[in-house]
Design a protein around this motif. Structure first.
Motif, PDB file in Angstrom:
ATOM      1  N   ALA A 167       0.787  -1.228   0.000  1.00 26.11           N
ATOM      2  CA  ALA A 167       0.000   0.000   0.000  1.00 26.11           C
ATOM      3  C   ALA A 167       0.819   1.278   0.000  1.00 26.11           C
ATOM      4  N   ASP A 168       2.009   1.289   0.610  1.00 17.45           N
ATOM      5  CA  ASP A 168       2.722   2.553   0.756  1.00 17.45           C
ATOM      6  C   ASP A 168       4.028   2.618  -0.016  1.00 17.45           C
ATOM      7  N   LYS A 169       4.214   1.742  -0.995  1.00 13.93           N
ATOM      8  CA  LYS A 169       5.481   1.723  -1.725  1.00 13.93           C
ATOM      9  C   LYS A 169       5.654   2.925  -2.634  1.00 13.93           C
ATOM     10  N   ASN A 170       4.584   3.632  -2.916  1.00 10.52           N
ATOM     11  CA  ASN A 170       4.675   4.789  -3.813  1.00 10.52           C
ATOM     12  C   ASN A 170       4.744   6.108  -3.050  1.00 10.52           C
ATOM     13  N   ILE A 171       4.968   6.050  -1.739  1.00 12.89           N
ATOM     14  CA  ILE A 171       5.034   7.261  -0.922  1.00 12.89           C
ATOM     15  C   ILE A 171       6.488   7.560  -0.582  1.00 12.89           C
TER      16      ILE A 171
ATOM     17  N   PRO B 140       6.625  11.638   7.311  1.00 15.55           N
ATOM     18  CA  PRO B 140       6.482  11.073   8.655  1.00 15.55           C
ATOM     19  C   PRO B 140       5.568   9.854   8.665  1.00 15.55           C
ATOM     20  N   ARG B 141       5.990   8.832   9.368  1.00 20.73           N
ATOM     21  CA  ARG B 141       5.264   7.562   9.356  1.00 20.73           C
ATOM     22  C   ARG B 141       3.843   7.712   9.881  1.00 20.73           C
ATOM     23  N   TYR B 142       3.637   8.633  10.839  1.00 20.16           N
ATOM     24  CA  TYR B 142       2.290   8.828  11.376  1.00 20.16           C
ATOM     25  C   TYR B 142       1.324   9.254  10.279  1.00 20.16           C
ATOM     26  N   PHE B 143       1.760  10.154   9.400  1.00 25.93           N
ATOM     27  CA  PHE B 143       0.896  10.595   8.304  1.00 25.93           C
ATOM     28  C   PHE B 143       0.541   9.415   7.402  1.00 25.93           C
ATOM     29  N   VAL B 144       1.534   8.593   7.111  1.00 24.56           N
ATOM     30  CA  VAL B 144       1.309   7.456   6.215  1.00 24.56           C
ATOM     31  C   VAL B 144       0.344   6.451   6.852  1.00 24.56           C
ATOM     32  N   GLU B 145       0.577   6.116   8.115  1.00 19.06           N
ATOM     33  CA  GLU B 145      -0.282   5.130   8.775  1.00 19.06           C
ATOM     34  C   GLU B 145      -1.705   5.653   8.936  1.00 19.06           C
ATOM     35  N   SER B 146      -1.846   6.936   9.229  1.00 18.27           N
ATOM     36  CA  SER B 146      -3.188   7.521   9.336  1.00 18.27           C
ATOM     37  C   SER B 146      -3.892   7.522   7.990  1.00 18.27           C
ATOM     38  N   LEU B 147      -3.121   7.683   6.937  1.00 19.26           N
ATOM     39  CA  LEU B 147      -3.673   7.676   5.589  1.00 19.26           C
ATOM     40  C   LEU B 147      -4.137   6.287   5.192  1.00 19.26           C
TER      41      LEU B 147
ATOM     42  N   LEU C 288      -7.293   0.205   4.443  1.00 17.99           N
ATOM     43  CA  LEU C 288      -6.939  -1.193   4.647  1.00 17.99           C
ATOM     44  C   LEU C 288      -7.769  -1.837   5.747  1.00 17.99           C
ATOM     45  N   GLU C 289      -7.804  -1.225   6.931  1.00 14.99           N
ATOM     46  CA  GLU C 289      -8.580  -1.813   8.025  1.00 14.99           C
ATOM     47  C   GLU C 289     -10.075  -1.669   7.765  1.00 14.99           C
ATOM     48  N   GLY C 290     -10.465  -0.570   7.138  1.00 11.66           N
ATOM     49  CA  GLY C 290     -11.872  -0.402   6.799  1.00 11.66           C
ATOM     50  C   GLY C 290     -12.348  -1.432   5.797  1.00 11.66           C
ATOM     51  N   LEU C 291     -11.498  -1.752   4.824  1.00 14.91           N
ATOM     52  CA  LEU C 291     -11.865  -2.783   3.851  1.00 14.91           C
ATOM     53  C   LEU C 291     -12.018  -4.140   4.533  1.00 14.91           C
ATOM     54  N   LYS C 292     -11.115  -4.455   5.455  1.00 13.92           N
ATOM     55  CA  LYS C 292     -11.242  -5.720   6.184  1.00 13.92           C
ATOM     56  C   LYS C 292     -12.564  -5.787   6.940  1.00 13.92           C
ATOM     57  N   LEU C 293     -12.931  -4.677   7.586  1.00 14.84           N
ATOM     58  CA  LEU C 293     -14.184  -4.636   8.330  1.00 14.84           C
ATOM     59  C   LEU C 293     -15.378  -4.858   7.404  1.00 14.84           C
ATOM     60  N   CYS C 294     -15.366  -4.194   6.260  1.00 14.93           N
ATOM     61  CA  CYS C 294     -16.498  -4.296   5.342  1.00 14.93           C
ATOM     62  C   CYS C 294     -16.545  -5.656   4.655  1.00 14.93           C
ATOM     63  N   VAL C 295     -15.396  -6.242   4.402  1.00 19.65           N
ATOM     64  CA  VAL C 295     -15.372  -7.603   3.865  1.00 19.65           C
ATOM     65  C   VAL C 295     -16.019  -8.563   4.859  1.00 19.65           C
TER      66      VAL C 295
ATOM     67  N   THR D 182      -6.437  21.494  24.025  1.00 21.27           N
ATOM     68  CA  THR D 182      -7.366  20.537  23.438  1.00 21.27           C
ATOM     69  C   THR D 182      -7.549  19.347  24.367  1.00 21.27           C
ATOM     70  N   VAL D 183      -8.678  18.651  24.194  1.00 20.40           N
ATOM     71  CA  VAL D 183      -8.901  17.347  24.806  1.00 20.40           C
ATOM     72  C   VAL D 183      -9.067  16.353  23.672  1.00 20.40           C
ATOM     73  N   GLU D 184      -8.156  15.395  23.590  1.00 24.26           N
ATOM     74  CA  GLU D 184      -8.154  14.435  22.494  1.00 24.26           C
ATOM     75  C   GLU D 184      -8.695  13.085  22.957  1.00 24.26           C
ATOM     76  N   HIS D 185      -9.300  12.369  22.025  1.00 20.52           N
ATOM     77  CA  HIS D 185      -9.751  11.004  22.251  1.00 20.52           C
ATOM     78  C   HIS D 185      -9.001  10.149  21.243  1.00 20.52           C
ATOM     79  N   LEU D 186      -7.941   9.464  21.679  1.00 24.65           N
ATOM     80  CA  LEU D 186      -7.000   8.851  20.747  1.00 24.65           C
ATOM     81  C   LEU D 186      -7.430   7.481  20.249  1.00 24.65           C
ATOM     82  N   GLY D 187      -7.887   6.610  21.131  1.00 25.33           N
ATOM     83  CA  GLY D 187      -8.338   5.305  20.682  1.00 25.33           C
ATOM     84  C   GLY D 187      -7.217   4.324  20.434  1.00 25.33           C
ATOM     85  N   GLU D 188      -7.598   3.085  20.150  1.00 21.62           N
ATOM     86  CA  GLU D 188      -6.609   2.015  20.022  1.00 21.62           C
ATOM     87  C   GLU D 188      -5.642   2.251  18.865  1.00 21.62           C
ATOM     88  N   PHE D 189      -6.106   2.867  17.787  1.00 17.47           N
ATOM     89  CA  PHE D 189      -5.199   3.121  16.664  1.00 17.47           C
ATOM     90  C   PHE D 189      -3.971   3.902  17.105  1.00 17.47           C
ATOM     91  N   HIS D 190      -4.162   4.994  17.845  1.00 17.83           N
ATOM     92  CA  HIS D 190      -3.036   5.835  18.234  1.00 17.83           C
ATOM     93  C   HIS D 190      -2.157   5.172  19.288  1.00 17.83           C
TER      94      HIS D 190
END
Length: 417
Positions: free
Chosen positions: A238-242, A247-254, A259-266, A323-331
């Protein structure tokens, strides 16, 4: 990303062989990143002259739902894109660009020494985007010119044009039939919930696009759904063209919503076809935990479970609150790894700023077990120490409180003796 290459390989690699697929087919932290990700990984072209009526009909046929009205289509030039991206970010951010980068640095999500973060983020988007649907304005935007990142990749512009339109029109259908734009507005201050919501949107749009592509090749979607190597191929390429300097955070958030959404919908499609996707659109995942652990999500759908129970009133009132952030398991997974973040239940993270623009971070997290809480505490403290950050932490049963930064008195008040 190499989404375009995956799609090209899919067209070349899929052939009938004994009635089956011969080879597999090879997204605040809230809307700040994820809103823009609606189509930025799917580089394709949709010219101003291209009518939307035919692809709208294709989306209706695949999803079994009708559009309620036509979709406004605006074509822009690539030279307009940077300003469009910045305007989109201003519209969706709860604070300024500078404060956004300060938040990312304070949370140790990006390198605090990097002073090119915003330009890298804009460049990343520009290198990928060629079309997107804005659920707030309810407009489909297309860009006439191919991005430079696509040069020399041997892509079929016409085929890519068809697929990206299908993907984006699926977002328009989600907006018209399930109020995606209105839901966006309710999640402005919930980065975790918004990333989870976008994972559903992107996963579904990608699945509809795949169904369209397979139909043109004479292949049923079910043949693809039953091949687990497909999702593995997507994750691996997925990220070979980046640009590796991004920064890795930008790539993983992108990547995450796609990828994970497709798995969920599948998984949803396996459980009940497109009708199950209707149920998911009506009751989206509420956290990235539900995206990463689909069993939890589908169990809640069956039980019609309630929402989060975190008591915001228990937060320490921090002076100079940014700010007050809600990060969740992803972060947390990004920061401390999957093992130490697997028992996440909920969190709130406050970031305060003094007059010298120095920040203090106060993080309260809740875990499914006392052992899980201690494991997270140890991993998080070790991570911060590796970054050279002095930290105080305390565990109370399944609750972990961590504080670090400029205001020692505030940290002591928050963490306790």
């Amino acid at each position: 990303m190499e989404t375009a290459r995956i799609l090209r390989d899919a067209r070349k690699g899929m052939q009938r062989r004994n009635g089956a697929l011969a080879s597999p087919v090879p997204e605040r932290m809230s809307r700040r990143l994820t809103q823009f990700l609606a189509a930025f990984l799917l580089a394709a072209s949709a010219s101003a002259a291209s009518p939307l009526a035919a692809p709208m009909h294709d989306v209706e046929r695949i999803r079994g739902l009708r559009f309620e009205h036509d979709i406004r289509h605006v074509s822009i030039g690539r030279d307009e894109l940077p300003d469009r991206l910045r305007a989109q970010m201003v519209k969706s951010m709860p604070y300024s660009f500078d404060d956004y980068m300060l938040v990312l640095r304070s949370l140790q999500l990006v390198d605090g020494r990097n002073d090119q973060l915003m330009s890298q983020l804009i460049d990343l988007y520009q290198s990928q985007v060629l079309a997107f649907y804005d659920p707030l304005d309810h407009v489909y935007y297309s860009i006439a010119e191919m991005p430079k990142a696509m040069d020399g990749m041997g892509l079929d512009p016409a085929a890519m044009r068809e697929m990206v339109i299908i993907h984006e029109l699926t977002h328009a259908l989600q907006d018209q039939r399930f109020d995606a734009g209105a839901r966006e507005k309710t999640l402005t201050k919930d980065s975790d919930g918004e990333l989870a919501f976008h994972s559903l949107l992107e996963g579904e749009a990608t699945l509809v696009m795949m169904a369209y592509m397979l139909d043109k090749l004479g292949q049923p979607l079910d043949a693809l759904i039953q091949n687990p190597a497909v999702l593995e191929s997507l994750a691996g390429t997925a990220d070979k063209n980046i640009d590796p300097s991004v920064p890795r955070y930008f790539v993983e958030s992108l990547k995450f919503p796609y990828l994970e959404g497709l798995k969920l919908c599948v998984e949803g499609y396996r459980r009940g076809g497109w009708k199950m996707l209707d149920k998911m659109d009506a009751n989206p995942p509420r956290s990235t935990r539900e995206v990463l652990h689909p069993g939890d999500y589908f169990a809640r759908l069956e039980l019609r479970g309630g929402g989060k129970t975190f008591d915001n009133a228990a937060l320490v009132a921090a002076p100079g609150l940014l700010t007050v952030e809600h990060l969740g398991e992803f972060h947390w997974r990004y920061l401390v790894g999957a093992k130490a973040s697997g028992g996440w239940i909920d969190d709130r993270v406050q970031i305060a700023q003094n007059k010298s623009c120095e920040t203090t971070v106060l993080a309260e997290t809740r875990w499914s077990s006392d052992d899980g809480a201690r494991q997270f505490r140890d991993a998080y403290v070790a991570f911060l120490h590796e970054r050279g950050v002095p930290v105080r932490a305390a565990v109370d049963g399944g609750t972990v409180r961590v504080g670090y930064g400029a205001d020692a008195a505030l940290i002591a008040k928050f963490v306790g003796p």
